[in-house]
Motif scaffolding. Structure first.
Motif, short mmCIF file in Angstrom:
data_model
loop_
_atom_site.label_atom_id
_atom_site.label_comp_id
_atom_site.label_asym_id
_atom_site.label_seq_id
_atom_site.Cartn_x
_atom_site.Cartn_y
_atom_site.Cartn_z
N PRO A 386 0.80 -1.23 0.00
CA PRO A 386 0.00 0.00 0.00
C PRO A 386 0.84 1.28 0.00
CG PRO A 386 0.18 -0.82 2.23
CD PRO A 386 1.02 -1.72 1.38
N GLN A 387 2.13 1.14 -0.31
CA GLN A 387 2.92 2.38 -0.41
C GLN A 387 2.33 3.31 -1.47
OE1 GLN A 387 7.01 1.74 -1.64
NE2 GLN A 387 7.44 3.94 -1.74
N LYS A 388 1.93 2.70 -2.58
CA LYS A 388 1.33 3.46 -3.67
C LYS A 388 -0.07 2.90 -3.93
CE LYS A 388 5.35 5.51 -4.85
NZ LYS A 388 5.58 6.93 -4.50
N GLY A 389 -0.87 3.67 -4.66
CA GLY A 389 -2.15 3.14 -5.16
C GLY A 389 -3.34 3.35 -4.25
N THR A 390 -3.15 4.05 -3.13
CA THR A 390 -4.31 4.26 -2.25
C THR A 390 -4.11 5.53 -1.43
OG1 THR A 390 -5.82 3.18 -0.71
CG2 THR A 390 -3.45 2.87 -0.28
N ILE A 391 -5.14 5.88 -0.70
CA ILE A 391 -5.06 7.00 0.24
C ILE A 391 -5.30 6.41 1.62
CG2 ILE A 391 -6.08 9.20 0.94
CD1 ILE A 391 -6.92 9.63 -1.99
#
Ligand code: DUC
Ligand code: ZN
Ligand code: ZN
Length: 488
Positions: A386-391
């Motif tokens: 989840p480092q990237k691709g979500t808030i």
């Protein structure tokens, strides 16, 4: 008084693949640290009133500063490519580090790292392209690259200088299974394309539109079926890139229905272009030659359906920019036959806005599904989640603030890539990201670039969960019991 937050974004709605929430976003050291009501002031305050706050896009398929196998360099380097992507709401790039036969993977990766580091303005990782599947490459070099964070790679079933045999593909899949890396595959039947091409050229049919005839749907369907069969034999997850036709999509669906870890990707050219574009006056159709080619209106509808119903996992640009001049499309001369035209169309900057406009704004696509296919699923598929691709608290503050009312007429002169045309000239997009943030840094604001060259960071990726085999196979074949046993 020292301020607790580097940045606070207020008054907007955050939108993820799951939910839409009116809340503030607090950012410290490039990470999201608070979501909810934030009473304290940030060093930088952003008013997102009337805007949607989406995860920054991840473009998981693009060719940047890449030399084609026939020696033609893409028009974009890591500066213009990453700037253009950012203006379209993308904050992470996963381009290819392309091996030409004879090169070691280490040399290839070092080379691309050296090109990207001083230029990229947003974060980036690499997929490898493997064109040499010798034992040394697959057995020794590839595992070292995967260990170093390049946990996915693309292989080809067509193109003279890239194509692997089925035997070689099986070797590659076995290595991917062992190392838990994601295999991406360009699925077109090489001999079908070659045979039709020869017949067409014999009849004097060399115009750009014949590119789409040579790259017949049946070539894509057959290769997709074969690729999935090989993946099934070895129980290896696989992603079929740039799917253009309903027939190939249905092969993917059938694999998924059988419980296989088969993923599909499609791209703007299969939603917004058709074979009619290749039939433009003179050589103009060359601007639309890509592989697989755009098909017809019915195919567009089928591809939309696959994007909406969950059959496709990711929506990427397949940005492969060759200018409409002697450096690119016309490198083989002013009037090359279709088989001599560099394959590819640009799309980094328009990827998200056109899908947002035609999908979300026109009510065809749910906004959460938009986030999923343009960002979240790419992060999951390629080991960045989840480092990237979500808030989420703890994730990188990679955000795009979308103005859903902003209308932009697409034109080559207004885009930020290094191209002299766009296939989407004149289309009007409703909705555009007006502020783009990468790791808490404002990259784009007021239509201006706000960061320095080389401020993007390399992403060492994890082995993706999606790349784990199902692990349900009989480990050894007992020929007396089950002649159909699968094994590795
Ligand atoms: N394959 C790609 O992935 N991109 C451009 C052209 C091609 O054949
Ligand atoms: Zn390809
Ligand atoms: Zn590509």
């Amino acid at each position: 008084m020292t301020k607790r937050y580097d940045m606070v974004i207020r008054n907007g709605y955050t939108v993820t693949d799951r939910e839409k929430v009116k809340q503030d976003v607090g950012i410290v050291n490039g990470k999201i640290v608070t979501l909810g009501e934030i009473p304290e002031m940030g060093i930088r305050e952003i008013d997102a009133e009337g805007l949607l706050i989406l995860p920054g896009g991840i473009d998981a398929h693009c060719h940047i500063e890449q030399k084609s196998s026939s020696g033609i360099m893409t028009a974009d380097d890591f500066y213009s490519g990453s700037v253009s992507a950012a203006f379209g709401g993308t904050t992470t790039l996963l381009p290819f580090a392309a091996q030409h036969r004879g090169q070691t993977l280490r040399d290839v990766v070092d080379d691309y790292m050296a090109r990207a580091k001083p230029k990229a303005v947003i974060d980036y990782g690499f997929h490898l392209i493997i064109s040499d599947a010798s034992d040394a490459i697959i057995g020794q070099e590839l595992p070292a690259m995967i260990e170093d964070g390049i946990t996915s790679f693309k292989i080809y079933m067509t193109y003279n200088d890239l194509k692997l045999s089925d035997y070689e593909i099986l070797n590659v899949l076995a290595a991917a299974r062992r190392e838990q890396a994601m295999v991406m595959i360009h699925a077109e039947n090489h001999d079908v394309i070659r045979w039709i091409t020869d017949k067409l050229l014999d009849q004097g049919c060399g115009a750009p539109k014949y590119h789409a005839i040579a790259h017949a749907r049946i070539a894509e369907k057959e290769a997709t079926h074969r690729a999935i069969s090989l993946a099934e034999l070895l129980d290896t997850p696989m992603l079929i890139v740039h799917v253009s036709s309903e027939a190939a999509l249905n092969e993917i669906r059938r694999g998924q229905e059988r419980g296989l870890k088969i993923y599909g990707e499609t791209c703007p050219q299969y939603l917004f272009l058709t074979i009619d574009d290749l039939d433009k006056d003179g050589m103009d159709g060359a601007m639309f030659c890509c592989s697989p080619p755009p098909r017809d209106k019915e195919s567009q509808e089928a591809i939309w359906e696959g994007l909406i119903d969950g059959s496709f996992t990711v929506f990427s640009s397949d940005h492969a920019p060759y200018r409409y001049d002697s450096s690119g499309k016309l490198a083989a001369g002013p009037k090359p036959t279709f088989d001599k035209i560099a394959n590819g169309v640009p799309g980094l900057e328009i990827r998200m806005p056109l899908l947002f406009s035609e999908g979300v704004m026109k009510g065809r696509m749910d906004i959460h599904r938009f986030v999923e296919v343009t960002s979240t699923n790419a992060a999951k598929t390629y080991g960045l989640y989840p480092q990237k691709g979500t808030i989420a608290v703890g994730s990188d503050a990679d955000l795009a603030l979308w103005d859903t009312e902003k209308q932009v007429k697409i034109s080559a002169s207004a885009l930020h890539d290094n191209m002299d045309y766009t296939p989407y000239e004149g289309m009007v997009a409703t909705g555009w990201p007006t502020t783009v943030i990468s790791r808490g840094r404002i990259v784009i604001e007021n239509e201006e670039l706000k960061v320095e060259r080389g401020s993007g960071q390399y992403l060492k990726r994890a082995r993706p969960d999606a790349a784990k085999p199902l692990g349900r196979l009989v480990p050894e074949m007992d020929p007396n019991k089950n002649f159909d046993a699968k094994f590795i």
